[in-house]
Design a protein around this motif. Sequence first.
Motif, PDB file in Angstrom:
ATOM      1  N   SER A 133       5.877   8.669  -1.366  1.00  0.00           N
ATOM      2  CA  SER A 133       5.581   7.691  -0.337  1.00  0.00           C
ATOM      3  C   SER A 133       4.195   7.377   0.022  1.00  0.00           C
ATOM      4  N   GLY A 137       3.927   3.409  -0.073  1.00  0.00           N
ATOM      5  CA  GLY A 137       3.669   3.004   1.083  1.00  0.00           C
ATOM      6  C   GLY A 137       2.577   2.340   1.322  1.00  0.00           C
ATOM      7  N   HIS A 365       6.134  -4.011   6.114  1.00  0.00           N
ATOM      8  CA  HIS A 365       5.456  -3.047   5.013  1.00  0.00           C
ATOM      9  C   HIS A 365       3.731  -3.277   5.079  1.00  0.00           C
TER      10      HIS A 365
END
Length: 460
Positions: A133, A137, A365
């Motif tokens: 992540s 991310g 995102h």
Amino acid sequence: MLKEYRTIREVVGPLMLVDGVEGVKFDELVEIEQKNGEIRSGRVLEIDGDRALLQLFEGSQGLRISDSKARFLGRGIELSVSRDMLGRVFDGMGRPIDDGPRIIAEKRMDINAEPLNPASRDYPSEFIQTGISAIDGLNTLVRGQKLPVFSGSGLPHANLATQIARQAKVLGGESNFAVVFAAIGITFEEADFFVTDFRRTGAIDRAVLFMNLADDPAIERIATPRMALTAAEYLAYDLGMHVLVIMTDITNYAEALRETSAARKEVPGRRGYPGYMYTDLATMYERAGRIRGKEGSITQIPILTMPEDDKTHPIPDLTGYITEGQIILSRDLHRKGVEPPIDVLPSLSRLKDKGIGKGKTREDHADTMNQLFAAYARGKEAKELAVILGEAALSDVDKLYAKFSDAFEGEYVSQGYQANRSIEETLDLGWKLLSILPREELKRIRDEYLDQYLPEKGDE
């Protein structure tokens, strides 16, 4: 007809001087044959008139120059490449060490590669999912990018390297994805860890491993990453695969460069490293990328341990200038038990904006990434303020930010080395953590995304 000379004049450590040579080229391979038939190999480091300075791969211990002869092979170091390399383990010079059969070469490639025309490069733009992540991310890896990991001595970069090698994939193109793993100057225990992990998880089926151990010659250490990149270029540009190259540890490579430079009595640069180290590193890092008209691509994750955790040390400093960002591992997070201990605030992926968004990851995102960065930074500030002034000095909103900071480290960054999160899971987890904060604090996210993705307080 190969040229042979019995005019070896001097040997100092791994260096050898041969007189009276003709037509010998820089970087040419050479064999030194002794009277008993033993052969040692090396390469040409320097040519001055009719004198050639050689560097021996195996060292010069026990060598009798009076009855030895030098044979120049007329070519540089080459790697035999074939589709059968996938699933195999090689040493730092490209020789199989997994008890498997010898590779039957489809072609032989010079490990220094042909220069790439900058005009033929294509811009990196496709998302690579690592399943981690803190990378996917917040510091997204893009196909064709070079994104180094800056670690410190004793930090678990080996675990992170194997996790990325095991989990990385191009969404929608998994079957055509390969990993080339180069271990440079590592211990036998580390090499065993890497090979065992690749075999245990089955990741070795789509991987090519090059293992250079700490007790191997320094000159071999310099060749190892170039062997790996040559294999990657064959897989990417000849077979059309998307190749991720992981190299660990670049610091060991730079130390070998310094050692050979000192043996040649070159004028040292910063901290004793050769003045051409920037150029030398660039010849490796710039072999990443995509080429117009070619299906395949090469993405690089070089891993280096910063001496004394110093980001201004020449190795991380020069690497940072050449590459497109960095992932930084934190000793403080490691002490807290965060796995992997990625410090997201000083980490950076300069190409992340090109690989995210609708059709690549998800339309929310970019907004959530910016909000998570801002909220984590403010949460850390609130925690530092609480240490100095006491928690009573914090406002109610500051306390929520401090709570968010702890949850972010414990749930988002820390996921262990076996968890493989999809990008959707990473983005949904970010939304779950952002719901700790009042909606009016989420100023970096558009209202339509807040309406669609922000969990209701009762849904958590």
